[in-house]
Design a protein around this motif. Structure first.
Motif, mmCIF file in Angstrom:
data_model
loop_
_atom_site.group_PDB
_atom_site.id
_atom_site.type_symbol
_atom_site.label_atom_id
_atom_site.label_comp_id
_atom_site.label_asym_id
_atom_site.label_seq_id
_atom_site.Cartn_x
_atom_site.Cartn_y
_atom_site.Cartn_z
ATOM 1 N N LEU A 1 30.982 35.643 35.875
ATOM 2 C CA LEU A 1 30.757 36.732 36.815
ATOM 3 C C LEU A 1 30.070 37.890 36.106
ATOM 4 C CD1 LEU A 1 34.124 36.873 38.786
ATOM 5 C CD2 LEU A 1 32.057 35.596 39.319
ATOM 6 N N THR A 2 29.218 38.563 36.834
ATOM 7 C CA THR A 2 28.619 39.805 36.351
ATOM 8 C C THR A 2 29.576 40.945 36.687
ATOM 9 O OG1 THR A 2 27.535 40.211 38.457
ATOM 10 C CG2 THR A 2 26.286 38.924 36.807
ATOM 11 N N ALA A 3 29.231 42.139 36.275
ATOM 12 C CA ALA A 3 30.040 43.309 36.634
ATOM 13 C C ALA A 3 30.112 43.443 38.161
ATOM 14 C CB ALA A 3 29.458 44.567 36.002
ATOM 15 N N ASP B 1 33.478 43.413 40.316
ATOM 16 C CA ASP B 1 33.739 44.488 41.272
ATOM 17 C C ASP B 1 34.108 43.921 42.636
ATOM 18 O OD1 ASP B 1 33.576 47.434 42.037
ATOM 19 O OD2 ASP B 1 32.098 46.559 43.431
ATOM 20 N N ALA B 2 33.392 42.897 43.074
ATOM 21 C CA ALA B 2 33.690 42.286 44.374
ATOM 22 C C ALA B 2 35.101 41.707 44.398
ATOM 23 C CB ALA B 2 32.663 41.197 44.699
ATOM 24 N N LEU B 3 35.501 40.998 43.329
ATOM 25 C CA LEU B 3 36.855 40.427 43.284
ATOM 26 C C LEU B 3 37.912 41.522 43.209
ATOM 27 C CD1 LEU B 3 36.683 37.229 41.048
ATOM 28 C CD2 LEU B 3 36.959 37.399 43.518
ATOM 29 N N THR B 4 37.654 42.570 42.450
ATOM 30 C CA THR B 4 38.605 43.677 42.342
ATOM 31 C C THR B 4 38.781 44.363 43.689
ATOM 32 O OG1 THR B 4 37.992 44.002 40.025
ATOM 33 C CG2 THR B 4 39.088 45.841 41.128
ATOM 34 N N ARG B 5 37.675 44.612 44.360
ATOM 35 C CA ARG B 5 37.743 45.232 45.691
ATOM 36 C C ARG B 5 38.424 44.297 46.697
ATOM 37 N NH1 ARG B 5 34.459 49.859 46.374
ATOM 38 N NH2 ARG B 5 33.250 50.312 44.511
#
Length: 179
Positions: A121-123, A127-131
């Motif tokens: 995964l890129t940053a 970010d998408a998974l964290t959100r």
């Protein structure tokens, strides 16, 4: 009104919450309600993710991001992502291609084997998974407010009791003809 399939009448329209009284119950409603609950959560998740800067993510992408970021997995190959999703290497590769094009993942050379390409995964993907995790927590809280925390807990416990531990897979996409 909901469309349901019944052994005597295909695509019979029935009023929601009213089973076929002459046939002893509403058993057919359970899978429909479970699926509708799933769709409700996923649709709300993606609407919120779009508002938060991830408008191009689709449900299949979420499954793939989870497969790429699975704990203890390191950086998987497309074949490994396909196995985790229950789809072919080619189907996984197409989804990975899309995630790469959207900036959620990248292919990298495996330092131990130059012939292998791994996926990470890129940053933007992280970010998408964290959100997503934060949005799912909000959705869970909404369900707890609607149903009551105790009822929601009982529902979750009940589902855990009937769902076989080995059936918790990310390969739902394969039910619908692949990715």
């Amino acid at each position: 009104m909901d469309n349901v399939v019944d052994e005597n009448k295909v695509n019979q329209v029935v009023e929601s919450g009213k089973g076929s009284q002459g046939q002893g119950g509403r058993g057919y409603e359970l899978p429909l309600l479970l699926f509708a609950g799933f769709r409700t959560l996923i649709d709300r998740l993606h609407a919120e993710l779009a508002r938060q800067g991830h408008p191009d993510l689709r449900p299949v992408h979420g499954f793939a991001l989870q497969a790429i970021a699975a704990p203890g997995a390191g950086h998987p190959t497309a074949s490994e992502v396909g196995r985790r999703l229950g789809v072919s290497k080619q189907a996984a590769g197409k989804t990975i291609d899309r995630l790469v094009a959207l900036g959620y993942a990248e292919r990298t050379d495996d330092p131990s084997d130059a012939r292998r390409k791994t996926i990470r995964l890129t940053a933007h993907g992280v970010d998408a998974l964290t959100r997503s995790a934060a949005v799912f927590d909000e959705l869970h809280a909404d369900w707890a407010r609607t149903l009551g925390a105790g009822r929601l807990g009982q529902l979750e416990d009940g589902l855990r009791a009937v769902v076989a531990a080995d059936s918790f897979r990310l390969d739902a996409a394969s039910w619908f003809g692949g990715m």
